[in-house]
Motif scaffolding. Structure first.
Motif: not given
Length: 92
Positions: A49-50, A52-55
């Motif tokens: 997530r860190s 991948a833009d939160g994903n």
């Protein structure tokens, strides 16, 4: 993740067709790859997530600590040549 330095780490999850495709392609490279299931490792999921833009986009791969979100086989091998040439086994 600091422990990723000097190696290739593939962050994946079960059922992901893109993960399966990349894992299959990597079988023929003889490249040493550590595989981490983000559904079993909360710290790994947080790392993904860190970067991948939160994903929780998978596959995410680190090459000697350099993150790549959903890289192609070719992009991954180029990163190995650049950041971790000591891992190469004539993988093409």
């Amino acid at each position: 993740m600091d422990e990723d330095r000097g190696e290739v780490v593939l962050y994946w999850r079960p059922g992901c067709p893109y993960c399966m495709k990349l894992r299959f392609r990597l079988l023929f490279t003889r490249l040493p790859v550590r595989k981490v299931n983000i559904w079993r490792d909360p710290d790994a999921a947080a790392f993904v997530r860190s970067v991948a833009d939160g994903n929780e986009t998978v596959p995410t791969v680190t090459v000697a600590g350099h993150p790549m979100v959903n890289p192609s086989h070719r992009q991954l091998l180029a990163a190995v040549r650049e950041h971790a040439p000591h891992l190469r086994n004539d993988q093409g």
